[in-house]
Motif scaffolding. Structure first.
Motif, PDB file in Angstrom:
ATOM      1  N   THR A   1       0.930  -1.113  -0.191  1.00 24.39           N
ATOM      2  CA  THR A   1      -0.361   0.076   0.026  1.00 24.39           C
ATOM      3  C   THR A   1       0.547   1.312  -0.500  1.00 24.39           C
ATOM      4  OG1 THR A   1      -1.538  -0.973   1.467  1.00 24.39           O
ATOM      5  CG2 THR A   1      -2.217   1.149   1.012  1.00 24.39           C
ATOM      6  N   SER A   2       0.685   1.969  -1.180  1.00 25.95           N
ATOM      7  CA  SER A   2       1.407   3.174  -1.149  1.00 25.95           C
ATOM      8  C   SER A   2       1.335   4.255   0.044  1.00 25.95           C
ATOM      9  CB  SER A   2       1.427   3.905  -2.216  1.00 25.95           C
ATOM     10  OG  SER A   2      -0.110   4.501  -2.432  1.00 25.95           O
ATOM     11  N   LEU A   3       1.707   5.294   0.703  1.00 22.54           N
ATOM     12  CA  LEU A   3       1.655   5.982   1.822  1.00 22.54           C
ATOM     13  C   LEU A   3       0.283   6.872   1.403  1.00 22.54           C
ATOM     14  CD1 LEU A   3       5.158   7.461   2.217  1.00 22.54           C
ATOM     15  CD2 LEU A   3       4.388   5.990   3.665  1.00 22.54           C
ATOM     16  N   LYS A   4       0.606   7.505   0.170  1.00 23.93           N
ATOM     17  CA  LYS A   4      -0.765   8.328   0.168  1.00 23.93           C
ATOM     18  C   LYS A   4      -1.571   7.432   0.261  1.00 23.93           C
ATOM     19  CE  LYS A   4      -3.279  11.345  -2.393  1.00 23.93           C
ATOM     20  NZ  LYS A   4      -3.011  12.918  -2.420  1.00 23.93           N
ATOM     21  N   LYS A   5      -1.991   6.491  -0.190  1.00 24.02           N
ATOM     22  CA  LYS A   5      -3.471   5.451  -0.227  1.00 24.02           C
ATOM     23  C   LYS A   5      -3.406   4.649   1.522  1.00 24.02           C
ATOM     24  CE  LYS A   5      -5.784   0.810  -0.939  1.00 24.02           C
ATOM     25  NZ  LYS A   5      -5.777  -0.595  -1.184  1.00 24.02           N
ATOM     26  N   GLN A   6      -2.221   5.244   1.723  1.00 22.02           N
ATOM     27  CA  GLN A   6      -2.335   4.398   3.997  1.00 22.02           C
ATOM     28  C   GLN A   6      -3.204   5.629   3.806  1.00 22.02           C
ATOM     29  OE1 GLN A   6       1.138   3.235   5.236  1.00 22.02           O
ATOM     30  NE2 GLN A   6       2.293   2.075   3.510  1.00 22.02           N
ATOM     31  N   TYR A   7      -2.726   6.779   3.462  1.00 25.04           N
ATOM     32  CA  TYR A   7      -3.587   8.090   4.742  1.00 25.04           C
ATOM     33  C   TYR A   7      -4.265   8.360   4.345  1.00 25.04           C
ATOM     34  CZ  TYR A   7      -4.455  12.856   3.875  1.00 25.04           C
ATOM     35  OH  TYR A   7      -5.969  14.413   3.858  1.00 25.04           O
ATOM     36  N   LEU A   8      -4.962   8.096   2.959  1.00 25.27           N
ATOM     37  CA  LEU A   8      -6.706   7.813   2.962  1.00 25.27           C
ATOM     38  C   LEU A   8      -6.906   6.804   3.403  1.00 25.27           C
ATOM     39  CD1 LEU A   8      -6.422   8.384  -1.187  1.00 25.27           C
ATOM     40  CD2 LEU A   8      -7.092  10.184   0.067  1.00 25.27           C
ATOM     41  N   MET A   9      -7.065   5.496   3.865  1.00 29.21           N
ATOM     42  CA  MET A   9      -7.547   4.385   4.297  1.00 29.21           C
ATOM     43  C   MET A   9      -7.959   5.246   5.723  1.00 29.21           C
ATOM     44  SD  MET A   9      -5.489   1.231   3.005  1.00 29.21           S
ATOM     45  CE  MET A   9      -6.195   0.531   3.983  1.00 29.21           C
ATOM     46  N   LEU A  10      -6.738   5.443   6.531  1.00 27.20           N
ATOM     47  CA  LEU A  10      -6.851   5.750   7.880  1.00 27.20           C
ATOM     48  C   LEU A  10      -7.284   7.422   7.563  1.00 27.20           C
ATOM     49  CD1 LEU A  10      -5.690   4.642  10.730  1.00 27.20           C
ATOM     50  CD2 LEU A  10      -3.340   7.137  10.230  1.00 27.20           C
ATOM     51  N   LYS A  11      -7.583   8.236   6.724  1.00 30.90           N
ATOM     52  CA  LYS A  11      -9.028   9.031   7.248  1.00 30.90           C
ATOM     53  C   LYS A  11     -10.327   8.645   6.872  1.00 30.90           C
ATOM     54  CE  LYS A  11      -9.857  13.344   4.749  1.00 30.90           C
ATOM     55  NZ  LYS A  11      -9.469  14.575   4.004  1.00 30.90           N
ATOM     56  N   ALA A  12     -10.455   7.682   6.132  1.00 27.67           N
ATOM     57  CA  ALA A  12     -11.459   7.175   6.683  1.00 27.67           C
ATOM     58  C   ALA A  12     -12.400   7.132   7.673  1.00 27.67           C
ATOM     59  CB  ALA A  12     -12.182   6.227   4.850  1.00 27.67           C
ATOM     60  N   ILE A  13     -10.860   5.757   7.615  1.00 29.90           N
ATOM     61  CA  ILE A  13     -11.672   5.215   9.225  1.00 29.90           C
ATOM     62  C   ILE A  13     -12.287   6.272  10.659  1.00 29.90           C
ATOM     63  CG2 ILE A  13     -10.853   3.568  11.528  1.00 29.90           C
ATOM     64  CD1 ILE A  13      -9.310   2.226   9.089  1.00 29.90           C
ATOM     65  N   ILE A  14     -10.772   7.254  10.038  1.00 31.39           N
ATOM     66  CA  ILE A  14     -11.363   8.184  11.705  1.00 31.39           C
ATOM     67  C   ILE A  14     -12.163   9.764  11.330  1.00 31.39           C
ATOM     68  CG2 ILE A  14     -10.306  10.436  12.823  1.00 31.39           C
ATOM     69  CD1 ILE A  14      -8.450   7.564  13.053  1.00 31.39           C
ATOM     70  N   LYS A  15     -12.478   9.357  10.338  1.00 28.30           N
ATOM     71  CA  LYS A  15     -13.706  10.299   9.005  1.00 28.30           C
ATOM     72  C   LYS A  15     -15.003   9.275  10.034  1.00 28.30           C
ATOM     73  CE  LYS A  15     -15.415  12.750   5.318  1.00 28.30           C
ATOM     74  NZ  LYS A  15     -15.110  14.315   5.936  1.00 28.30           N
ATOM     75  N   PHE A  16     -15.229   8.248  10.143  1.00 21.68           N
ATOM     76  CA  PHE A  16     -16.256   7.351   9.839  1.00 21.68           C
ATOM     77  C   PHE A  16     -16.741   8.060  11.640  1.00 21.68           C
ATOM     78  CE2 PHE A  16     -18.424   3.724  11.598  1.00 21.68           C
ATOM     79  CZ  PHE A  16     -19.928   3.767  10.848  1.00 21.68           C
ATOM     80  N   TYR A  17     -15.152   7.191  12.341  1.00 21.14           N
ATOM     81  CA  TYR A  17     -15.296   7.323  14.040  1.00 21.14           C
ATOM     82  C   TYR A  17     -15.461   8.567  14.120  1.00 21.14           C
ATOM     83  CZ  TYR A  17     -13.763   8.159  18.094  1.00 21.14           C
ATOM     84  OH  TYR A  17     -13.308   8.262  19.706  1.00 21.14           O
TER      85      TYR A  17
END
Lengths: 590, 462
Positions: free
Chosen positions: A512-528
């Motif tokens: 997973t590229s850093l860019k995608k890692q950031y987006l994944m984490l962002k989605a999870i935190i956003k939902f929370y």
């Protein structure tokens, strides 16, 4: 030439009397078979030799001959893509010349002498060059341009330089040093126990990007840094090391299989020529050197294997490359030291390990670093070292683990409980740490996103709170928790399952590229965070956690790198789902 | 003509020191002749100019240092091999102990062997069907693998090993099999059980047995697995056979190793076991495998009885670091009368991924395996919770999972000792059990497989 005579043979330790010009750590040839050994102790007339091959059938009275040089590796074009044993014998060539088993006393040149390489000079006659300067280039593999350096301790004016197809032992340049002619060949040697010289070390400040989310996202290692992975068997040390060897964004990978399984090396040999490096598109083998001294190969050669590996790594670092070395496992290396030490009847330290265990481990890891190399241009390059440790019973109080933790900056603690819950990589997020996080934050902020370090903080906090809440749940049941606390559990679960869990065998999830890692984490935190807000507005928890969009968050890990617009839609969908949830609840109130 | 020495100066346990010797080689085989003509074997542990330290392979009882005649044979311990060894029973030195004729060797091979060049290895990827669901379905064994059984005293590991021996086959025909059975320090009854089992199934003619019983010399246990593996290598790589090696019990082997280490006064490692035990075990386990351009293979099933069922004990611990996974037997399941009592959660076959899937087992195998595993884990976790907080604390879905894990143990794991399930049957039982669970909860399997393999059971279950 006069030779020494063997007086005692005890396993890999041989004692010889009257060996002329015996110097510490010189390589010797033992017995009729000419087994390779190294002098590790001298007492008056007696030389104590650790032998890198099985000593059965060797006895007192046989001769020992010194080569007069310390254990050295050959350096030059032809190393990339090779597989060597612990003392740099080429295993592929041994296999074709001597069969499927490793027989004793065989010698083969590590580097092919007959192969022609196109040497392309980059300096002219009359130029003045000194140690570390690049005099020419050779295309070693599709992706590695081998730089031919002026050897250490050599300087002078270029008198002649030869362009064209050359073998490694052909003269490619002649220097004139105040009237003395010095011939330069592509092939050089370097003693493995002595670090190659550098100008100075610099603090590491770039991440070694590995594509592994728990590592890059939570516990990153810097280029030029050190990391250790301790864990019990079955916790995934080797899979993690293989993943790093595959996906780390170094230019050159040196993989040392030290006292581990034979089939694991075979796996690398089968996989690496097939897998493509995401950066260059060429097979991973084109940037890899393998050292394989498996658990059933001689123990003394295992002791040497990590030094052989790191010397090869330093050689490419000198050329200006970012090199990463993986050693799997340093515990087996330490055990080899323990065995030899026991045979020498040295006073043991902890757990029977020699008292110098900690200093040996430290001096190995200290050969890593971000450095300014010798040579005119002041090339800056890095050597990162990642060592696996196999503590008995997974017990971290083991002396090898403790000595390693003192010198490495990153600790990826593998956890048996996670492994048996099939959470891979089984890196425990509560015990692991990286001391580079702060240094690397500026890189992440600049190159990925300003808010990435913040997201990581939130995520870590959630995971820590989860651990506390789990305790309560275990005692009184989940019903005792407030909706807010349960939201924390849901958020943490999502971080664990949708971000930290990564399948090494899935073609997309494996990297997973850093860019995608950031987006994944962002989605999870956003939902929370949205979920928390919704709770504040009086919406029921069950409605939040049953939202469809959670499936989309979970699927994000399988989204291809070329398809990152998925996340734009995902963020929108999160917002949309929550606002419709709020709408609905308002209607219900009415 | 080699000399005989009468210069023994010291005997202590299995160790002897011989003085005034000449030209002794490290590791060479030594023959000691007693006054009454009886012969004992030993090996040189330390060779010095004028003296040698010998480790006896046989008990030192009755050796008189003044009378013992010591002969250095100039070679290591060698085992005679030939095609005719199949069906025979030997001791740890390869000497026949059945009533059969002497072996006329085609070759004599040093029992220590040489390490396989990692470059020459071929990666194990051929599925072996053992007919046991919890192995085939979840912890698949492949040819050339070393997969130990981690057991405890009183658990039916022998029965499991015998069943694997009886039933193992590769889904290809026309290949030759052989079994090498290496028994170290086991009881007469256990050994007899194996021999009878092999006899009854007619497998004895394809088997070679090496037996050292609990009352046989301890030190012979050091050479026994090496002798057995040397024969296995001969069968596999010279005669192109697929050899299954059962090593039982590695715990006895390691204890023999500790005994000798203590006699040598070496610095002990954890729990008194020698520091080199890892390397020593590796020199046994790593002899499993496949070799490029050779037809045969060696698959090892070592049995380790964990002292106190503790997997962090040095013997299972070091074994686990070398072998490619492990099969755990559980006392809890055994008490529930489940056979084989394999606890699939800590069990693991590291090489399974290469041996399963389309053209090997079935396309759905990998997904099904992950789903069964996940569902069973979830059921067990929920069961734990219910024990503390009561059934009522569980959600309705969790209750289904608890029921699932119970049925999984009774129907999937549990099977007859003589029940040989083929892989299709194993996988179908798995799907059938999964059909209890609501489909949205089956997150690890592809929809197409649910359609193809699960749906037909759904109505049946209802």
């Amino acid at each position: 030439m006069k030779k020494g005579i063997i007086t005692k043979v005890s396993g890999p330790l041989v004692v010889a009397r009257g060996l002329p010009f015996a110097k510490m750590y010189d390589v010797v040839l033992v017995g009729k078979l000419g087994l390779l050994g190294e002098i590790i102790q001298i007492k008056e007339d007696l030389s104590f030799i650790q032998v890198y091959e099985e000593t059965s059938g060797i006895g007192p009275g046989e001769e020992v001959e010194s080569t007069g040089t310390p254990l050295s590796v050959e350096l030059g074009p032809g190393l990339i893509g090779s597989i060597f044993d612990g003392v740099q014998r080429p295993l592929d060539i041994l296999s074709s010349s001597f069969g499927s088993y490793i027989v004793r006393g065989v010698k083969e040149n590590p580097i092919n002498r007959d192969k022609y390489w196109e040497f392309e000079p980059i300096v002219k006659e009359e130029d003045f060059v000194s140690e570390g300067d690049i005099i020419g280039l050779v295309q070693e593999s599709e992706i590695v341009k081998h730089k031919i350096l002026v050897p250490v301790g050599v300087k002078g004016k270029i008198k002649k330089i030869f362009k064209g197809d050359k073998r490694v032992e052909d003269v490619v340049a002649v220097l004139d040093n105040e009237g003395n002619e010095i011939e330069i060949k592509m092939l050089t040697k370097w003693p493995v126990r002595i670090p190659r010289p550098i100008v100075k070390k610099l603090p590491p400040d770039f991440p070694l990007i590995t594509g592994q989310r728990v590592i890059d996202g939570f516990f990153p290692v810097a280029k030029g840094g050190t990391a250790c992975i301790p864990g019990p068997f079955g916790s995934g040390k080797t899979v993690t090391q293989h993943q790093l060897a595959k996906w780390a964004d170094a230019d050159i990978i040196v993989y040392v299989g030290c006292g581990e399984r034979g089939n694991e090396m075979t796996e690398v040999l089968i996989e690496f020529p097939e897998l493509k490096d995401p950066k260059t598109g060429y097979p991973l083998m084109k940037r890899t050197i393998l050292i394989a001294n498996t658990s059933n190969m001689p123990v003394a050669a295992r002791e040497a294997s990590v030094f052989t590996g790191i010397t090869l790594a330093e050689y490419y670092r000198d050329q200006g490359y970012d090199v990463a070395l993986m050693a799997d496992s340093t515990s087996r290396w330490a055990e080899a030291m323990r065995e030899i030490s026991g045979r020498l009847e040295e006073m043991p330290g902890e757990e029977g390990y020699p008292a110098y265990l900690a200093s040996r481990i430290a001096s190995f890891y200290e050969r890593s670093g971000k450095v300014v190399n010798i040579g005119k241009e002041g090339r800056i390059s890095t050597l990162s070292v990642i060592g696996a440790v196999s503590p008995p019973g997974g017990d971290l109080s083991d002396p090898v683990v403790q000595s390693t933790l003192r010198v490495t900056k990153v600790f990826w603690g593998l956890d048996d409980a996670l492994a048996s819950a099939r959470h891979f990589p089984a890196i425990n997020w509560l015990t692991s740490y990286s001391l580079y996080t702060v240094d690397l934050d500026s890189f992440y902020k600049k190159n990925i996103n300003e808010e990435l370090p913040k997201l990581r903080e939130i995520a870590m906090e959630l995971l820590e709170k989860e651990a506390e809440l789990e305790e309560i749940v275990r005692l009184v049941g989940i019903d005792a928790l407030s909706p807010k606390d349960r939201m924390i559990l849901e958020g943490a679960k999502s971080i664990r399952e949708d971000f930290l869990h990564q399948n090494a065998y899935h073609e997309i999830d494996t990297y997973t590229s850093l860019k995608k890692q950031y987006l994944m984490l962002k989605a999870i935190i956003k939902f929370y965070e949205e979920g928390n807000k919704a709770l504040d507005e009086g919406i029921e928890l069950d409605k939040i956690i049953n939202l469809d969009v959670r499936v989309d968050i979970a699927r994000a890990k399988y989204i291809s790198e070329s398809d990152l617009k998925y996340f734009d839609e995902l963020f929108e969908k999160i917002e949309r789902d929550f606002s419709s949830l709020k709408e609905k609840s308002k209607e219900e109130v009415r | 003509m080699s000399k005989e020495y009468l210069t023994t100066s010291e005997i202590a346990g299995p160790l002897m020191i011989i003085q005034n010797v000449k030209d002794v080689k490290y590791n060479e085989l030594v023959e000691i002749t007693l006054k009454n003509g009886e012969k004992r074997k030993g090996q040189v542990m330390v060779a010095e100019e004028d003296k040698a330290l010998i480790e006896l392979y046989e008990p030192s009882i009755g050796i008189d240092p003044k009378e013992a005649r010591v002969k250095f044979t100039g070679k290591g311990l060698e085992v005679p091999v030939s095609k005719n060894i199949l069906g025979r029973i030997f001791n740890g030195f390869g000497e026949p102990i059945d009533d059969g004729p002497k072996i006329i060797p085609d070759d004599l091979i040093d029992i220590n062997g040489n390490p396989i060049n990692p470059f020459s290895r071929d990666y194990p990827n051929e599925f072996i069907q053992t007919g046991i669901s919890s192995i085939d379905g979840l912890n698949t064994l492949v040819r050339g693998q070393k997969l130990p059984i981690f057991s405890g005293s009183g658990l039916p590991h022998s029965h499991l090993a015998a069943q694997i021996t009886r039933q193992s086959k590769v889904l290809k025909t026309g290949e030759q099999f052989a079994v090498v059975f290496a028994a170290m320090g086991i009881t007469f009854e256990e050994a007899n059980f194996f021999i009878n089992d092999l006899k009854e199934t007619g497998a004895l003619s394809k088997a070679v047995l090496f037996i050292n019983l609990a009352n046989n010399p301890v030190i012979e246990r050091i050479s026994l697995p090496r002798t057995a593996l040397t024969v296995a290598e001969y069968l596999a790589f010279d005669l192109d056979m697929h050899v299954l090696v059962i090593l039982t019990d590695m715990t006895n082997y390691c204890e023999a190793l500790r005994e000798i280490s203590a006699a040598r006064k070496e610095v002990p490692g954890r729990r008194g076991y020698p520091g080199y035990m890892y390397t020593d075990l590796a020199s046994i386990y790593e002899r499993a495998g496949r070799i490029k351009n050779k037809n045969g293979s060696i698959t090892q099933i070592p049995i380790v009885t964990m002292p106190e069922d503790d997997k962090t004990h040095p013997i299972p611990d070091l074994t686990g670091y070398i072998t490619e996974g492990q099969i755990f037997l559980s006392r809890d399941l055994y008490k529930k009368a489940i056979y084989p009592p394999i606890d699939v959660r800590p069990s693991l076959s590291r090489l399974k991924d290469r041996g399963i899937g389309k053209d090997k087992t079935r396309e759905d195998h990998s997904d099904l395996m992950n789903q069964l595993y996940a569902a069973y884990s979830r059921g067990k976790d929920a069961e734990e919770l219910a024990k503390i907080l009561g059934e009522a604390a569980l959600t309705s879905v969790d209750r289904i999972f608890v029921k699932f894990s119970d049925r999984f143990e009774r129907e999937f794991v549990n099977q007859g000792e003589y029940e040989n399930r083929n892989i299709e049957e194993t996988l179908d039982i798995g799907w059938k059990l999964l059909s209890m669970i609501p489909i949205p909860e089956l997150k690890r399997v592809r929809e197409e497989y649910i359609e193809k393999y699960l749906k037909r059971f759904v109505s049946e279950e209802k």
